[in-house]
Design an enzyme around this catalytic site. Structure first.
Site, PDB file in Angstrom:
ATOM      1  N   GLU A 248       0.833  -1.202   0.000  1.00  0.00           N
ATOM      2  CA  GLU A 248       0.000   0.000   0.000  1.00  0.00           C
ATOM      3  C   GLU A 248       0.869   1.254   0.000  1.00  0.00           C
ATOM      4  O   GLU A 248       0.569   2.219  -0.704  1.00  0.00           O
ATOM      5  CB  GLU A 248      -0.952  -0.034   1.214  1.00  0.00           C
ATOM      6  CG  GLU A 248      -1.820   1.180   1.395  1.00  0.00           C
ATOM      7  CD  GLU A 248      -2.680   1.537   0.180  1.00  0.00           C
ATOM      8  OE1 GLU A 248      -2.766   0.746  -0.772  1.00  0.00           O
ATOM      9  OE2 GLU A 248      -3.246   2.641   0.183  1.00  0.00           O
TER      10      GLU A 248
ATOM     11  N   HIS B 225      17.014 -12.747  -4.654  1.00  0.00           N
ATOM     12  CA  HIS B 225      16.709 -13.666  -5.758  1.00  0.00           C
ATOM     13  C   HIS B 225      16.576 -12.914  -7.075  1.00  0.00           C
ATOM     14  O   HIS B 225      15.940 -13.401  -8.006  1.00  0.00           O
ATOM     15  CB  HIS B 225      15.460 -14.478  -5.431  1.00  0.00           C
ATOM     16  CG  HIS B 225      15.659 -15.317  -4.215  1.00  0.00           C
ATOM     17  ND1 HIS B 225      16.409 -16.464  -4.217  1.00  0.00           N
ATOM     18  CD2 HIS B 225      15.253 -15.135  -2.926  1.00  0.00           C
ATOM     19  CE1 HIS B 225      16.443 -16.975  -2.995  1.00  0.00           C
ATOM     20  NE2 HIS B 225      15.750 -16.173  -2.195  1.00  0.00           N
TER      21      HIS B 225
END
Ligand code: M6R
Length: 609
Positions: A480, A503
């Site tokens: 948000e 990653h």
């Protein structure tokens, strides 16, 4: 989204229409226009741009003088923003304004062209105007009824027939429309704030109902043209609530209204220290039966659902899937009799969320709506309903609606956990008591963090891209924060699960990419701090929003800027932690010269797909 207004009465109609349109500006628009009966003729004035451009044009060409008319703010769907594509649109004997999308307008246009009709604009709306004119037989209601049967899609229409200079007609399918009434005058509008300066009494037009407005009152017929009686509603908002109340923008006003909004939302739903959602049609017996929950929503409302997932799964041990409404509705989602589908929506009119609700119902699932706008389509169609009592949210960027959606998610999770017997009454009472303290906690954060956030925002002003990181609830909340920043500041940002950075995404990090980290959840704070160190060592400037407890344990130099918020019940931390993120977004937008209330390309209520 487009805004419609209409007026019949004794006042200067052009004036009323433009005033009313001003109150719909929050919906987003790119052009505006009015059409008024002036000495028996319909005079239309319209222009690309804002209402100030329309006012200027009205000055230049002379405003239509009369007492019956319709007006419109357009948010382009078919055809670019231009004078010609602006509403109102006309046929020879009909003039209309339209909100929504006519899905079969190409076929209808081809048909009308084959009948010799000539089109000026690229809009689907002009097709409706021409079709009304083509079908017109001197009987407005019959004509509207026949045309409605030919239209596919969503629409709210304000209509004037040249032969009936004393009246305005209105009709809707899917797109919302209200009819306001006062002594000697009537109004139509897409939303209540448009009419509040004139009246608080209004009717909600239902699907395929037609309203006829004259200065003596309004009458309604259904799609079989049978007269119907409707319930008169009274808006419980006043003008002040819909105005800025001394703040420079609605967004910051609404951020400041959050303590009150939470209080108003939770108070009536707590009895004897426990959640009580009876008035919403929710019983513990029913709740016990649900095996799975799917939360479906868009944008900010979907982010509230993300927090809801963590909380419900944690407390009630029921699997929760959160889905984007526009994805859910076009998949073949696995929901059925044992499932509860929760639709969250501020406006209650978001087209994708409404379609998702209908799909879930058609598959046999029970539906629960968490909605702010009273009487909206989603509120009316869901099996169960909890209103967020945030009051009117005018700024496009949602703030107080989000925080009340979170509040309702907590109440619901507590109630569900009680029903599932995964939460003891004593523990539930403790959580409820913590929830009751949140309005004050939010007030404290606003009072103590606004200046700091304002200062930090000066450091973000030239950033091109930003990353938000967090874990668990902090990650859900960061989504948000990131949306808030990008929608009002136009700075690209992403929210990432902190543990997922290495990653791939960490390759983006350098000294030009600030990172905002949220760390409020004690069990994962050490892990998040490690992630902060990783990005810091690659040059990123770090803004850390964390609890005072976490801040005390920080080593110097880990974060460049720290916004401390008071530690409270950890499960409830998103309620306070979102506030600095909202304020940061607001001031970053201001520093970049943007109008945070009307971000470019955005509309408050997305009533088309
Ligand atoms: O009215 P809704 O809550 O259904 O609207 C859903 C989204 O369009 C909305 O939350 C949007 O993401 C916000 N305006 C962003 O601040």
């Amino acid at each position: 989204m487009c805004g419609i207004v209409g007026y019949v009465g004794a006042k200067d109609c052009s004036e009323v229409l433009v005033n009313a349109l001003t109150k719909l500006e929050y919906r987003g628009y790119d052009s505006a226009g009015i059409a008024v009966f002036d000495d028996g003729e319909i005079r239309t004035v319209k222009t690309k741009g804002k209402l100030d451009d329309l006012r200027q044009k009205l000055k230049e060409v002379g405003k239509p003088s009369g007492h019956v008319g319709i007006g419109h703010t357009r948010w382009a769907t078919h055809g670019e923003p231009s004078d010609i594509n602006s509403h109102p649109h006309s046929g020879a004997r009909v003039t209309i304004v339209h909100n929504g999308i006519i899905e079969n307008y190409i076929e209808l246009k081809e048909f009308l062209i084959s009948k010799g009709r000539v089109f000026l604009s690229e809009t689907d709306t002009e097709v409706v105007a021409q079709l009304l004119d083509y079908e017109y037989d001197g009987k407005p209601l019959e004509t509207i009824d026949r045309v409605m049967a030919e239209l596919k899609g969503s629409f709210a229409l304000g209509i004037m027939f040249k032969d009936f200079p004393d009246r305005v007609f209105a009709v809707r399918r899917e797109s919302p429309l209200i009819v306001g009434v006062a002594e000697g005058e009537c109004f139509i509008a897409s939303d209540v704030p448009a009419i509040l300066q004139y009246t608080r009494d209004y009717y909600l037009l239902e699907h395929d109902e037609i309203a006829t407005l004259t200065k003596d009152g309004v009458s309604f017929v259904d799609e079989r043209l049978q007269p119907i009686e409707k319930e008169l509603k009274t808006a419980d908002w006043d003008m002040e609530a819909a105005e800025k109340g001394g703040y420079p923008h609605f967004m910051i006003k609404e951020i400041h209204e959050q303590p009150e909004a939470i209080r108003t939302t939770i108070l009536p739903r707590i009895k004897d220290g426990l959640p009580c959602l009876d008035e919403c049609g929710i019983t513990l017996e029913e709740l016990k039966e649900f095996k799975n929950i799917t939360i479906v929503a868009c944008g900010t409302a979907m982010h509230a659902g993300m927090v809801g997932k963590y909380v419900i799964e944690d407390l009630a041990r029921v699997p929760v899937n959160v889905d984007i409404a526009s994805e859910f509705r076009y998949r073949n989602p696995i929901v059925g009799r044992d499932d509860l589908v929760i639709i969250i929506s501020q406006s209650g009119e978001t087209a994708d969320s409404l379609a998702a609700l209908r799909l879930a119902k058609s598959k046999g699932a029970t539906t629960l709506a968490i909605v702010n706008a009273k009487g909206s389509s989603i509120a009316r169609e869901a099996d169960m309903l909890i209103y967020t009592l945030a009051g009117p949210e005018i700024a496009v960027a949602s703030t107080k609606a989000y925080i009340t959606q979170l509040s309702v998610m907590y109440l619901f999770a507590f109630e569900l956990a009680l029903a599932k017997e995964t939460l003891s009454v004593a523990e539930c009472k403790r959580l409820i008591s913590a929830l009751q303290k949140m309005p004050d906690a939010v007030q404290y954060v606003i009072e103590n963090c606004e200046e700091k956030c304002k200062y930090i925002a000066t450091k973000l002003v030239s950033a091109e891209s930003l990353l938000y990181i967090g874990r668990g609830l902090d990650y859900a909340l960061s989504m948000e924060g990131s949306l808030k920043l990008k929608e009002v500041s136009y700075i690209h940002s992403e929210s990432y699960a902190a543990g997922e950075l290495k990653h791939g995404t960490i390759s983006l990090i350098n000294d030009e990419m600030p990172v905002i980290s949220v760390a409020t959840q004690t069990d994962v704070i050490p892990k998040t701090i490690s992630n902060i160190v990783e990005v810091k060592s690659r040059g990123a400037e770090i803004i850390l929003v964390c609890t005072d407890a976490c801040a005390r344990g920080l080593k110097d130099g880990i974060a460049d800027y720290v916004v401390e918020i008071p530690h409270s019940e950890e499960l409830l931390m998103p309620i306070t932690a979102v506030v600095p993120l909202q304020i940061l977004a607001y001031y970053t937008a201001i520093n970049r010269g943007n109008d945070p209330d009307k971000p470019r390309n955005l509309a408050k209520s997305v009533t088309v797909e």
